[in-house]
Design an enzyme around this catalytic site. Structure first.
Site, PDB file in Angstrom:
ATOM      1  N   SER A 156      -9.980   5.246  -4.971  1.00 47.06           N
ATOM      2  CA  SER A 156     -11.153   6.408  -5.032  1.00 47.06           C
ATOM      3  C   SER A 156     -10.545   7.432  -6.280  1.00 47.06           C
ATOM      4  O   SER A 156     -11.323   7.843  -6.978  1.00 47.06           O
ATOM      5  CB  SER A 156     -11.272   7.150  -3.782  1.00 47.06           C
ATOM      6  OG  SER A 156     -10.193   7.652  -3.381  1.00 47.06           O
ATOM      7  N   LYS A 166       0.941  -1.073   0.148  1.00 43.80           N
ATOM      8  CA  LYS A 166      -0.023   0.191  -0.266  1.00 43.80           C
ATOM      9  C   LYS A 166       0.920   1.282   0.035  1.00 43.80           C
ATOM     10  O   LYS A 166       1.808   1.625   0.959  1.00 43.80           O
ATOM     11  CB  LYS A 166      -0.906  -0.127   1.167  1.00 43.80           C
ATOM     12  CG  LYS A 166      -1.814   1.042   1.457  1.00 43.80           C
ATOM     13  CD  LYS A 166      -2.830   1.075   2.273  1.00 43.80           C
ATOM     14  CE  LYS A 166      -3.767   2.579   2.553  1.00 43.80           C
ATOM     15  NZ  LYS A 166      -4.688   2.368   3.693  1.00 43.80           N
ATOM     16  N   LYS A 169      -2.115  -1.722  -3.837  1.00 43.35           N
ATOM     17  CA  LYS A 169      -3.114  -0.479  -3.945  1.00 43.35           C
ATOM     18  C   LYS A 169      -2.190   0.742  -3.875  1.00 43.35           C
ATOM     19  O   LYS A 169      -1.140   1.065  -3.200  1.00 43.35           O
ATOM     20  CB  LYS A 169      -3.754  -0.570  -2.505  1.00 43.35           C
ATOM     21  CG  LYS A 169      -4.688   0.819  -2.058  1.00 43.35           C
ATOM     22  CD  LYS A 169      -5.268   0.549  -0.723  1.00 43.35           C
ATOM     23  CE  LYS A 169      -6.194   1.812  -0.836  1.00 43.35           C
ATOM     24  NZ  LYS A 169      -6.595   1.662   0.584  1.00 43.35           N
TER      25      LYS A 169
HETATM   26  C1  PBG Z   1      -7.175   3.907   5.233  1.00 43.04           C
HETATM   27  C2  PBG Z   1      -7.727   3.587   4.068  1.00 43.04           C
HETATM   28  C3  PBG Z   1      -7.337   4.330   2.905  1.00 43.04           C
HETATM   29  C4  PBG Z   1      -8.246   3.754   1.727  1.00 43.04           C
HETATM   30  C5  PBG Z   1      -8.551   2.552   2.212  1.00 43.04           C
HETATM   31  N1  PBG Z   1      -8.389   2.482   3.798  1.00 43.04           N
HETATM   32  C6  PBG Z   1      -6.781   5.559   2.762  1.00 43.04           C
HETATM   33  C7  PBG Z   1      -5.604   6.215   3.458  1.00 43.04           C
HETATM   34  O1  PBG Z   1      -4.768   5.185   3.490  1.00 43.04           O
HETATM   35  O2  PBG Z   1      -5.421   7.203   3.685  1.00 43.04           O
HETATM   36  C8  PBG Z   1      -8.139   4.389   0.576  1.00 43.04           C
HETATM   37  C9  PBG Z   1      -9.194   3.898  -0.613  1.00 43.04           C
HETATM   38  C10 PBG Z   1      -9.526   4.697  -1.908  1.00 43.04           C
HETATM   39  O3  PBG Z   1      -8.819   5.605  -1.909  1.00 43.04           O
HETATM   40  O4  PBG Z   1     -10.333   4.146  -2.274  1.00 43.04           O
HETATM   41  N2  PBG Z   1      -6.864   2.804   6.241  1.00 43.04           N
END
Ligand code: PBG
Length: 305
Positions: free
Chosen positions: A256, A177, A230
């Site tokens: 997103s 991630k 991700k």
């Molecule tokens: C945080 C989390 C995030 C997303 C899923 N879980 C954002 C982040 O790490 O700040 C992002 C998902 C997306 O952007 O669609 N635990």
């Protein structure tokens, strides 16, 4: 001669639940995506299930006054997220539910871990994550999704689940991630942006792929059932690398910001949104994703019909 084909069973649909009744609130930066109160979510799920979607990934939206330093709300029985899991499972027993394990939706600091003097405390956070995972399993979760990126949390969560008898609850680890600007619209959806700093001490540097292999190896050794990359679109090489190195399912999270870009350009009439959507999803599958978390799940399912 088609080598790769998309199917509705490739998709996991991320959804947002909020408190209240009869609420269906549009997320401004994600056209077509809503935060639902539980009653509305149950209605929406009827359509989701009818489209053939087999799994959702649920995220909970908490008001600021329920957030604290230790994400206490995340393990309290009868609260929004856990109650929603229970109710959805009862209403749609055949729908698989993936959860979100991380502190940020419940954290007054807006970080995925416990913060002290501006630093994230890795090991102390893991204890919170384990309690969260067990509470979610009790409420009916099928797949636990640790999105926090703390080190060592997969083994700890696996042990915690097993100890409570949840040996059949699986773990999809957010393994690679990245610290990405593509999460912007999601943080709008959950009001979960970090209150200070960024997430670069626990999320990965977008320049690195060898490090993704190390992270994935750790999660694999610790007992992850599935590994996730991700974001997905700018990281197709990472998906491919993990696919070539691990014989367990690889997931891609079409996040997103990737969704928002397509919708925005479509609204402006600059691209054919449907075709771009299908091309993007196909590219993720071609790169090696066995499953794709995507806000496009409903749209794509309709087209695939
Ligand atoms: C945080 C989390 C995030 C997303 C899923 N879980 C954002 C982040 O790490 O700040 C992002 C998902 C997306 O952007 O669609 N635990």
């Amino acid at each position: 001669m088609t080598e790769t084909q998309l199917s509705v069973t490739d998709f996991i649909y991320p959804m947002f639940v909020m408190e209240g009744k009869a609420q269906k609130v549009a997320v401004k930066s994600m056209p077509g995506v809503f935060r639902f109160s539980l009653d509305e979510l149950l209605l929406e799920l009827k359509e989701v299930v009818d489209l053939g979607i087999k799994c959702i990934c649920l995220f909970g939206l908490y008001p600021e006054e329920k957030k604290d330093k230790y994400a206490s709300e995340s393990t309290k029985e009868g609260t929004l997220y856990l109650e929603s899991l229970k109710t959805i499972k009862k209403a749609y027993p055949d729908l698989a539910i993936m959860t979100d394990v991380a502190m940020d939706p419940y954290s007054s600091d807006g970080h995925d871990g416990i913060v002290e003097n501006g630093k994230i405390l890795n090991d102390e956070t893991i204890e919170v994550l384990c309690n969260m995972a067990v509470a979610q399993a009790k409420a009916g979760a099928d797949i636990i999704g640790p999105s926090d990126m703390m080190d060592g949390r997969i083994e700890a969560i696996r042990n915690a689940l097993d100890k409570e008898g949840f040996t059949e609850v699986s773990i999809m680890s957010y393994s690679a991630k990245y610290a990405s600007a593509f999460y912007g619209p999601f943080r709008d959806a959950l009001d979960s942006a970090p209150k200070f700093g960024d997430k670069k001490t626990y999320q990965m540097n977008p320049a690195n792929v060898k490090e993704a292999l190390i992270e994935a190896q750790l999660d694999f050794d610790e007992g992850a059932d599935m590994l996730m990359v991700k974001p997905a679109l700018s990281y197709l090489d990472v998906i491919k690398t993990l696919k070539e190195n691990f014989n367990i399912p690889i997931a891609a999270y079409n996040v997103s910001g990737e969704y928002a870009m397509v919708k925005a350009a479509e609204e402006k009439g600059w691209i054919d949104g449907e075709r771009v959507m299908m091309e993007i999803l196909l590219s993720m599958k071609r790169a090696g994703a066995d499953v794709i978390l995507t806000y496009f799940a409903k749209d794509a399912a309709k087209l695939l019909r």
